[in-house]
Design a protein around this motif. Structure first.
Motif, PDB file in Angstrom:
ATOM      1  N   ALA A  92       0.853  -1.181   0.000  1.00  0.00           N
ATOM      2  CA  ALA A  92       0.000   0.000   0.000  1.00  0.00           C
ATOM      3  C   ALA A  92       0.890   1.231   0.000  1.00  0.00           C
ATOM      4  CB  ALA A  92      -0.898  -0.001   1.228  1.00  0.00           C
ATOM      5  N   THR A  93       0.400   2.321  -0.559  1.00  0.00           N
ATOM      6  CA  THR A  93       1.128   3.581  -0.565  1.00  0.00           C
ATOM      7  C   THR A  93       0.293   4.631   0.150  1.00  0.00           C
ATOM      8  OG1 THR A  93       2.240   3.047  -2.652  1.00  0.00           O
ATOM      9  CG2 THR A  93       2.199   5.357  -1.997  1.00  0.00           C
ATOM     10  N   VAL A  94       0.873   5.211   1.196  1.00  0.00           N
ATOM     11  CA  VAL A  94       0.169   6.191   2.019  1.00  0.00           C
ATOM     12  C   VAL A  94       0.774   7.566   1.771  1.00  0.00           C
ATOM     13  CG1 VAL A  94      -0.507   6.861   4.354  1.00  0.00           C
ATOM     14  CG2 VAL A  94      -0.293   4.422   3.765  1.00  0.00           C
ATOM     15  N   PRO A  95       0.068   8.450   1.071  1.00  0.00           N
ATOM     16  CA  PRO A  95       0.575   9.813   0.875  1.00  0.00           C
ATOM     17  C   PRO A  95       0.694  10.546   2.209  1.00  0.00           C
ATOM     18  CG  PRO A  95      -1.258   9.312  -0.611  1.00  0.00           C
ATOM     19  CD  PRO A  95      -1.233   8.238   0.427  1.00  0.00           C
ATOM     20  N   ALA A  96       1.152  11.777   2.153  1.00  0.00           N
ATOM     21  CA  ALA A  96       1.355  12.567   3.370  1.00  0.00           C
ATOM     22  C   ALA A  96       0.025  13.120   3.882  1.00  0.00           C
ATOM     23  CB  ALA A  96       2.343  13.695   3.105  1.00  0.00           C
ATOM     24  N   VAL A  97      -0.870  12.190   4.232  1.00  0.00           N
ATOM     25  CA  VAL A  97      -2.200  12.560   4.716  1.00  0.00           C
ATOM     26  C   VAL A  97      -2.174  12.681   6.239  1.00  0.00           C
ATOM     27  CG1 VAL A  97      -3.367  11.451   2.788  1.00  0.00           C
ATOM     28  CG2 VAL A  97      -2.915  10.136   4.869  1.00  0.00           C
ATOM     29  N   ALA A  98      -3.237  13.247   6.791  1.00  0.00           N
ATOM     30  CA  ALA A  98      -3.389  13.304   8.239  1.00  0.00           C
ATOM     31  C   ALA A  98      -3.573  11.893   8.792  1.00  0.00           C
ATOM     32  CB  ALA A  98      -4.581  14.179   8.605  1.00  0.00           C
ATOM     33  N   ALA A  99      -3.156  11.702  10.034  1.00  0.00           N
ATOM     34  CA  ALA A  99      -3.248  10.378  10.641  1.00  0.00           C
ATOM     35  C   ALA A  99      -4.679   9.847  10.613  1.00  0.00           C
ATOM     36  CB  ALA A  99      -2.715  10.434  12.066  1.00  0.00           C
ATOM     37  N   ASP A 100      -5.651  10.712  10.750  1.00  0.00           N
ATOM     38  CA  ASP A 100      -7.049  10.285  10.758  1.00  0.00           C
ATOM     39  C   ASP A 100      -7.505   9.726   9.413  1.00  0.00           C
ATOM     40  OD1 ASP A 100      -7.244  11.052  13.380  1.00  0.00           O
ATOM     41  OD2 ASP A 100      -8.275  12.942  12.978  1.00  0.00           O
ATOM     42  N   ASP A 101      -6.761  10.032   8.355  1.00  0.00           N
ATOM     43  CA  ASP A 101      -7.145   9.576   7.016  1.00  0.00           C
ATOM     44  C   ASP A 101      -6.436   8.294   6.599  1.00  0.00           C
ATOM     45  OD1 ASP A 101      -8.833  11.778   6.667  1.00  0.00           O
ATOM     46  OD2 ASP A 101      -7.183  13.029   5.924  1.00  0.00           O
ATOM     47  N   VAL A 102      -5.547   7.793   7.432  1.00  0.00           N
ATOM     48  CA  VAL A 102      -4.737   6.635   7.060  1.00  0.00           C
ATOM     49  C   VAL A 102      -5.602   5.405   6.794  1.00  0.00           C
ATOM     50  CG1 VAL A 102      -3.138   4.922   8.028  1.00  0.00           C
ATOM     51  CG2 VAL A 102      -2.551   7.358   8.063  1.00  0.00           C
ATOM     52  N   ALA A 103      -6.556   5.131   7.655  1.00  0.00           N
ATOM     53  CA  ALA A 103      -7.363   3.916   7.502  1.00  0.00           C
ATOM     54  C   ALA A 103      -8.103   3.897   6.169  1.00  0.00           C
ATOM     55  CB  ALA A 103      -8.342   3.790   8.668  1.00  0.00           C
ATOM     56  N   SER A 104      -8.638   5.050   5.745  1.00  0.00           N
ATOM     57  CA  SER A 104      -9.379   5.084   4.479  1.00  0.00           C
ATOM     58  C   SER A 104      -8.438   4.887   3.294  1.00  0.00           C
ATOM     59  CB  SER A 104     -10.146   6.401   4.344  1.00  0.00           C
ATOM     60  OG  SER A 104      -9.269   7.513   4.319  1.00  0.00           O
ATOM     61  N   VAL A 105      -7.196   5.375   3.391  1.00  0.00           N
ATOM     62  CA  VAL A 105      -6.226   5.146   2.322  1.00  0.00           C
ATOM     63  C   VAL A 105      -5.875   3.659   2.241  1.00  0.00           C
ATOM     64  CG1 VAL A 105      -3.865   5.584   1.545  1.00  0.00           C
ATOM     65  CG2 VAL A 105      -5.256   7.469   2.418  1.00  0.00           C
ATOM     66  N   LEU A 106      -5.571   3.056   3.374  1.00  0.00           N
ATOM     67  CA  LEU A 106      -5.184   1.638   3.373  1.00  0.00           C
ATOM     68  C   LEU A 106      -6.314   0.741   2.888  1.00  0.00           C
ATOM     69  CD1 LEU A 106      -3.108   1.410   6.673  1.00  0.00           C
ATOM     70  CD2 LEU A 106      -2.263   1.386   4.328  1.00  0.00           C
ATOM     71  N   ALA A 107      -7.546   1.167   3.056  1.00  0.00           N
ATOM     72  CA  ALA A 107      -8.683   0.367   2.597  1.00  0.00           C
ATOM     73  C   ALA A 107      -8.705   0.204   1.081  1.00  0.00           C
ATOM     74  CB  ALA A 107      -9.990   0.996   3.082  1.00  0.00           C
ATOM     75  N   ARG A 108      -8.006   1.076   0.376  1.00  0.00           N
ATOM     76  CA  ARG A 108      -7.940   0.987  -1.083  1.00  0.00           C
ATOM     77  C   ARG A 108      -6.944  -0.072  -1.550  1.00  0.00           C
ATOM     78  NH1 ARG A 108     -10.535   5.102  -3.560  1.00  0.00           N
ATOM     79  NH2 ARG A 108      -9.436   4.662  -5.507  1.00  0.00           N
ATOM     80  N   PHE A 109      -6.239  -0.716  -0.612  1.00  0.00           N
ATOM     81  CA  PHE A 109      -5.206  -1.702  -0.935  1.00  0.00           C
ATOM     82  C   PHE A 109      -5.525  -3.022  -0.237  1.00  0.00           C
ATOM     83  CE2 PHE A 109      -3.333   2.477  -1.338  1.00  0.00           C
ATOM     84  CZ  PHE A 109      -2.534   2.399  -2.481  1.00  0.00           C
ATOM     85  N   PRO A 110      -6.600  -3.682  -0.636  1.00  0.00           N
ATOM     86  CA  PRO A 110      -7.036  -4.887   0.075  1.00  0.00           C
ATOM     87  C   PRO A 110      -5.984  -5.997   0.059  1.00  0.00           C
ATOM     88  CG  PRO A 110      -8.183  -4.661  -2.035  1.00  0.00           C
ATOM     89  CD  PRO A 110      -7.463  -3.378  -1.805  1.00  0.00           C
ATOM     90  N   GLY A 111      -5.746  -6.557   1.238  1.00  0.00           N
ATOM     91  CA  GLY A 111      -4.821  -7.676   1.357  1.00  0.00           C
ATOM     92  C   GLY A 111      -3.364  -7.304   1.457  1.00  0.00           C
ATOM     93  N   CYS A 112      -3.043  -6.016   1.375  1.00  0.00           N
ATOM     94  CA  CYS A 112      -1.636  -5.603   1.421  1.00  0.00           C
ATOM     95  C   CYS A 112      -1.162  -5.557   2.871  1.00  0.00           C
ATOM     96  CB  CYS A 112      -1.445  -4.234   0.764  1.00  0.00           C
ATOM     97  SG  CYS A 112      -1.725  -4.236  -1.020  1.00  0.00           S
TER      98      CYS A 112
END
Length: 343
Positions: A92-112
């Motif tokens: 998964a690739t996590v841009p420089a988002v706020a910590a509160d947005d991390v879970a929604s970003v990771l959800a776009r990478f199922p199984g990673c």
């Protein structure tokens, strides 16, 4: 940059009119701002082997971008590499988002089970980076793997301090903490006792000598991107000569460019790390109805069939199309001039 010139003799260069015959320029929205961009532009064209991509970032000069054109030609007109696997595990690739947005970003990478986290974003603080990494660890759990990428934006002291701050979150490696090979070597020396490897990206793909990092013992891992290095054959030669573990990554390509990266990854005998080739999940649109987005933490190794309706829907405007066509022409001239000079 990679020695794409030696790998593309003049006889192997298709005529420029063939390169541009089916070329289309697209402007794809990003789901989240990444590398300072919200729209990813790319030129797609079709060779005898299928669709291929030319998408150096707009700020790159023509000489550097010529390697990306060499890669596009190699993938569209050259011989395919022999894949050793039919899928590639990706991070998964996590841009420089706020910590509160991390879970929604990771959800776009199922199984990673691995995440690369962008840090050192201009305008942000180390505390923001630590909070982001901590949030990723919370989502992935103790068994997840976390790598951070600073894009060379720290000095040596900043890098050492940051790595200490991230240590409680069990990093897999730190990618390009500083800009120069000398700085990478010094950071590696300072943190070696911590057991955290140093990876090199820009010091390979943007260097006049992509092997300098390996010779200087400045990194433990090499991050390789097919397009900037001149294509699959050029990258495989770097891997052979460097003798270091490698991670294949993307440059926020469309699925066409990701197919090139996946084929490179599939051709490497020893692939010990998850690859950064799941970034189609960061795009709000793509050029195919079957994008190479992660499924169960992996993407397939295959060429991509482009959808003409999507090319039309996301076509760049006429000015941008002309700009990209002119760029191809200039980069093609660089390739032909380099070959004619025997470089």
């Amino acid at each position: 940059m990679a020695d794409h010139r030696a790998l593309l003799p003049a006889a192997d260069l298709p005529p420029l009119e063939d390169v541009l015959a089916d070329a289309r320029v697209v402007a794809l929205p990003m789901v989240t701002r990444f590398r300072g961009i919200t729209v990813r532009e790319a030129l797609l064209t079709r060779g005898p082997r299928g669709w291929t991509e030319f998408s150096p970032f707009v700020e790159y000069g023509d000489e550097e971008a010529a390697a990306w054109l060499a890669a596009a030609i190699d993938f569209g007109w050259g011989e395919d590499a022999e894949p050793l696997r039919d899928s590639v595990r990706v991070n998964a690739t996590v841009p420089a988002v706020a910590a509160d947005d991390v879970a929604s970003v990771l959800a776009r990478f199922p199984g990673c089970g691995t995440a690369k986290v962008k840090v050192a974003e201009p305008g942000q603080r180390l505390a923001d980076d630590v909070a982001r990494v901590a949030a990723v660890r919370e989502v992935l759990g103790a068994e997840g793997r976390i790598r951070v990428d600073a894009n060379g934006l720290w000095n040596v002291d900043e890098a050492e301090h940051a790595i200490h701050s991230f240590a409680p979150y069990d990093l897999e490696y730190v990618e390009q903490p500083c800009g120069s090979v000398e700085e990478l070597a010094e950071v590696r020396r300072r943190v070696k006792y911590m057991g955290i490897p140093i990876a090199a990206d820009e010091s390979v793909r943007k260097a006049s000598d992509p092997l300098a990092v390996a010779r200087a013992n400045a990194a433990d891992v090499l991050i390789l991107k097919a397009q900037p290095l001149g294509g699959i054959r050029a990258a495989l030669e770097i891997i052979r000569l460097a003798g270091l573990p490698v991670v294949m990554s993307s440059a926020i390509d469309t699925s066409v460019g990701l197919a090139m990266g996946a084929m490179l990854a599939a051709s490497v005998p020893h692939l010990d790390y998850d690859c950064g080739l799941g970034t189609a999940a960061l795009l709000g649109a793509d050029v195919t109805r079957e994008p190479l987005t992660p499924v169960a933490g992996a993407i397939p190794v295959r060429r991509v069939e482009v959808d003409e309706a999507l090319l039309d829907e996301h076509a760049a405007d006429a000015d941008r199309r002309d700009w990209w066509f002119g760029r191809v022409e200039r980069c093609y001239s660089h390739l032909t001039a380099s070959v004619s000079q025997g470089l």
